[in-house]
Scaffold this motif. Structure first.
Motif, short mmCIF file in Angstrom:
data_model
loop_
_atom_site.label_atom_id
_atom_site.label_comp_id
_atom_site.label_asym_id
_atom_site.label_seq_id
_atom_site.Cartn_x
_atom_site.Cartn_y
_atom_site.Cartn_z
N GLN A 72 0.83 -1.22 0.00
CA GLN A 72 0.00 0.00 0.00
C GLN A 72 0.86 1.25 0.00
OE1 GLN A 72 -3.21 0.00 -0.26
NE2 GLN A 72 -3.89 -2.03 0.36
N SER A 73 1.92 1.22 0.79
CA SER A 73 2.78 2.38 0.93
C SER A 73 3.48 2.72 -0.40
CB SER A 73 3.80 2.11 2.03
OG SER A 73 4.80 3.08 2.02
N ASP A 74 4.05 1.71 -1.05
CA ASP A 74 4.74 1.97 -2.32
C ASP A 74 3.75 2.32 -3.43
OD1 ASP A 74 7.43 1.81 -1.61
OD2 ASP A 74 7.33 -0.37 -1.52
N ASN A 75 2.54 1.86 -3.29
CA ASN A 75 1.50 2.18 -4.28
C ASN A 75 1.13 3.67 -4.23
OD1 ASN A 75 -0.47 1.62 -6.27
ND2 ASN A 75 -2.06 1.50 -4.71
N MET A 76 1.46 4.32 -3.10
CA MET A 76 1.14 5.73 -2.93
C MET A 76 2.30 6.65 -3.31
SD MET A 76 -1.92 5.54 -1.92
CE MET A 76 -2.32 7.20 -1.37
N ARG A 77 3.45 6.07 -3.62
CA ARG A 77 4.63 6.88 -3.92
C ARG A 77 4.42 7.76 -5.15
NH1 ARG A 77 10.08 3.34 -2.89
NH2 ARG A 77 11.03 5.23 -3.72
N THR A 78 5.00 8.94 -5.10
CA THR A 78 4.90 9.84 -6.25
C THR A 78 6.25 10.02 -6.94
OG1 THR A 78 5.24 11.72 -4.78
CG2 THR A 78 2.95 11.13 -5.28
N ASP A 79 7.30 9.41 -6.37
CA ASP A 79 8.62 9.51 -6.98
C ASP A 79 8.86 8.33 -7.92
OD1 ASP A 79 8.71 7.61 -5.00
OD2 ASP A 79 10.73 8.12 -4.34
N GLU A 80 10.06 8.27 -8.46
CA GLU A 80 10.42 7.15 -9.33
C GLU A 80 11.21 6.13 -8.52
OE1 GLU A 80 12.58 9.21 -12.34
OE2 GLU A 80 10.78 10.14 -13.19
N PHE A 81 10.99 4.85 -8.78
CA PHE A 81 11.66 3.82 -8.00
C PHE A 81 11.83 2.56 -8.84
CE2 PHE A 81 7.66 1.52 -7.26
CZ PHE A 81 6.72 2.54 -7.40
N TYR A 82 12.68 1.67 -8.33
CA TYR A 82 12.99 0.44 -9.06
C TYR A 82 12.15 -0.72 -8.54
CZ TYR A 82 17.04 2.69 -11.19
OH TYR A 82 17.84 3.52 -11.92
N VAL A 83 11.69 -1.53 -9.47
CA VAL A 83 10.96 -2.75 -9.10
C VAL A 83 11.59 -3.94 -9.80
CG1 VAL A 83 8.75 -1.56 -8.73
CG2 VAL A 83 9.29 -2.50 -10.99
N SER A 84 11.33 -5.11 -9.25
CA SER A 84 11.75 -6.36 -9.91
C SER A 84 10.77 -6.66 -11.03
CB SER A 84 11.72 -7.51 -8.91
OG SER A 84 12.57 -7.25 -7.83
N GLU A 85 11.26 -7.33 -12.04
CA GLU A 85 10.38 -7.79 -13.11
C GLU A 85 9.94 -9.23 -12.78
OE1 GLU A 85 11.51 -6.02 -17.12
OE2 GLU A 85 13.43 -5.98 -16.05
N PRO A 86 8.91 -9.72 -13.41
CA PRO A 86 8.22 -9.17 -14.58
C PRO A 86 7.09 -8.20 -14.24
CG PRO A 86 7.32 -11.31 -14.05
CD PRO A 86 8.42 -11.05 -13.05
N LEU A 87 6.79 -7.36 -15.21
CA LEU A 87 5.61 -6.52 -15.17
C LEU A 87 4.57 -7.20 -16.08
CD1 LEU A 87 7.25 -3.01 -15.83
CD2 LEU A 87 6.95 -4.16 -13.64
N ALA A 88 3.32 -6.94 -15.81
CA ALA A 88 2.27 -7.47 -16.68
C ALA A 88 1.65 -6.31 -17.46
CB ALA A 88 1.21 -8.18 -15.85
N LEU A 89 1.68 -6.40 -18.76
CA LEU A 89 1.13 -5.35 -19.61
C LEU A 89 -0.39 -5.27 -19.45
CD1 LEU A 89 1.54 -3.30 -21.96
CD2 LEU A 89 1.24 -5.23 -23.51
N VAL A 90 -0.88 -4.04 -19.28
CA VAL A 90 -2.32 -3.82 -19.25
C VAL A 90 -2.79 -3.69 -20.69
CG1 VAL A 90 -4.19 -2.28 -18.55
CG2 VAL A 90 -2.22 -2.64 -17.03
N ASN A 91 -3.64 -4.58 -21.10
CA ASN A 91 -4.11 -4.54 -22.49
C ASN A 91 -4.99 -3.32 -22.71
OD1 ASN A 91 -2.85 -6.95 -23.29
ND2 ASN A 91 -4.47 -8.13 -22.32
N PRO A 92 -4.83 -2.65 -23.83
CA PRO A 92 -5.63 -1.47 -24.13
C PRO A 92 -7.11 -1.82 -24.30
CG PRO A 92 -4.32 -2.08 -26.03
CD PRO A 92 -3.89 -2.97 -24.90
#
Ligand SMILES: [Zn+2]
Length: 92
Positions: A72-92
């Motif tokens: 929840q805390s990192d979901n509220m961040r407004t800065d830039e930060f590093y995450v581990s992959e993988p990411l899941a693409l949100v389909n348009p």
């Protein structure tokens, strides 16, 4: 790892049909289980403490939206930060 920033105002972005949550969406798309916050250096674990957060890659021409498990805390961040992959693409 990859540098991202949170996308805000995505509450209206409905979970696609067939998924109970964006976290479940990420798990299905990546074939992995969400067990800990993917933010580098964050130690929050436990699926119940995570959300499927909408993020965008930083410093990339790729302007697409992605989902990554964050606390929840990192979901509220407004800065830039590093995450581990993988990411899941949100389909348009
Ligand atoms: Zn975190």
């Amino acid at each position: 790892m990859i540098k991202v920033k949170n996308l805000h105002g995505t509450a209206d972005n409905k979970v696609p049909n067939g998924y109970v949550s964006w976290l479940a969406y990420w798990e299905t798309k990546t074939g992995e289980r969400a067990t800990e916050c993917m933010c580098i250096g964050c130690n929050v674990s436990g699926r119940a403490n995570l959300v499927g957060a909408h993020v965008k890659k930083v410093g990339s021409l790729d302007n697409k939206w992605y989902i990554v498990p964050l606390c929840q805390s990192d979901n509220m961040r407004t800065d830039e930060f590093y995450v581990s992959e993988p990411l899941a693409l949100v389909n348009p």
